[in-house]
Design an enzyme around this catalytic site. Structure first.
Site, PDB file in Angstrom:
ATOM      1  N   HIS A 161       2.551 -10.961  77.310  1.00 37.44           N
ATOM      2  CA  HIS A 161       2.496 -12.308  78.044  1.00 37.44           C
ATOM      3  C   HIS A 161       2.911 -12.316  79.440  1.00 37.44           C
ATOM      4  O   HIS A 161       3.760 -11.467  79.944  1.00 37.44           O
ATOM      5  CB  HIS A 161       3.422 -13.351  77.377  1.00 37.44           C
ATOM      6  N   CYS A 248      10.619 -17.579  75.751  1.00 40.56           N
ATOM      7  CA  CYS A 248       9.870 -17.805  74.427  1.00 40.56           C
ATOM      8  C   CYS A 248      10.591 -18.576  73.597  1.00 40.56           C
ATOM      9  O   CYS A 248       9.975 -19.410  72.868  1.00 40.56           O
ATOM     10  CB  CYS A 248       9.545 -16.515  73.802  1.00 40.56           C
TER      11      CYS A 248
END
Ligand code: CIR
Length: 253
Positions: A161, A248
């Site tokens: 990511h 996250c």
């Protein structure tokens, strides 16, 4: 400043979560302890934290950041690129609707995981990754622009990511690693460079002028302190085993 955060308790099934690293299987009990301390760290930064229940059907569901984007104006439900994660969104919708009058959704053929989105004021940098495709990013851009915000796309080739390798620390400062050290879009920022042996520490979070960082990365922690920040260190080893960093684990808004 943020006032609230949403987290989700890790599920026992996290031992079957997606991973690309060879650090072993997470220890569930230890993960719960680390998660509880993460919540305390958010609270110590002044946030009211909502803890959603574990979802055993979704091994990666504690990485709640990927399923929604919360902005100051609206929330967007994503459409995860990882198939095993796609239906996690149905379990976050209610929390979005509770907090926002306007909730948009990414629709097919778009895919997007919000771990690929970094907020810099009203600018949003969207990583085009294996999980976030052009359609997903373009839909997101449209929603943001409707509310006077801007989006910029960042082509990625190395990391899971966007925020795996870059964090905005406010004050025009970026904490960055690897491919993000040389992106033209990031040239205007003062970049604090994370070294290869401490790459995981690039996923740190700014929360109301404090930086929450993973413990065990002394060079990066010293660099961030030297840049003038107060740092809160927390253990995150069991989440690192699943490619998950500190960003996250929460939605902050
Ligand atoms: C996954 O592969 O989806 C999870 N094991 C890790 C997700 C980490 N989330 C993030 O970087 N925003």
């Amino acid at each position: 400043m943020f006032t609230k955060a949403i987290v989700r308790t890790p599920a026992k099934s996290m031992i079957n979560g997606i991973t690309s690293v060879d650090l072993g299987v997470p220890n569930y009990e230890l993960a719960l302890e680390q998660h509880a301390k993460y919540v305390l760290a958010l609270e110590s930064c002044g946030l009211e934290v909502t803890i959603l229940p574990a979802l055993e059907g979704f091994p990666d569901s504690c990485f709640v950041e990927d399923v929604a984007l919360m902005t100051s104006e609206c929330a967007i439900l994503t459409r995860p690129g990882a198939l095993s994660r796609r239906n996690e969104i149905t379990h976050i919708l209610e929390s979005l609707e509770k907090n926002y009058p306007t909730v948009y959704s990414i629709i097919p053929p778009g895919t997007l995981e919000a771990g690929d989105i970094m907020m810099v004021g009203s600018d949003f940098y969207i990583g085009l990754s294996d999980r976030t495709n052009h359609s997903g990013a373009t839909q997101m851009k449209g929603f943001l622009e409707k509310h006077g915000m801007q989006a910029h796309f960042i082509r990625m080739s190395e990391m899971l990511h966007l925020k795996t390798g870059v964090a905005y620390l406010e004050n025009n400062k970026l904490l960055a690693f690897g491919e993000f050290l040389t992106k033209p879009e990031f040239e205007k920022f003062n970049i604090l460079k994370v070294s290869k042996d401490e790459a995981y520490a690039a996923n740190s979070i700014w929360v109301n002028d404090k930086i929450i960082m993973p413990a065990g990365f002394p060079k990066t922690i010293a660099m961030v302190k030297h840049a003038g920040y107060e740092v809160i260190e927390i253990e995150a080893s069991e989440f690192e085993k699943l490619d998950g960093g500190l960003s996250c684990l929460s939605l902050r808004f």
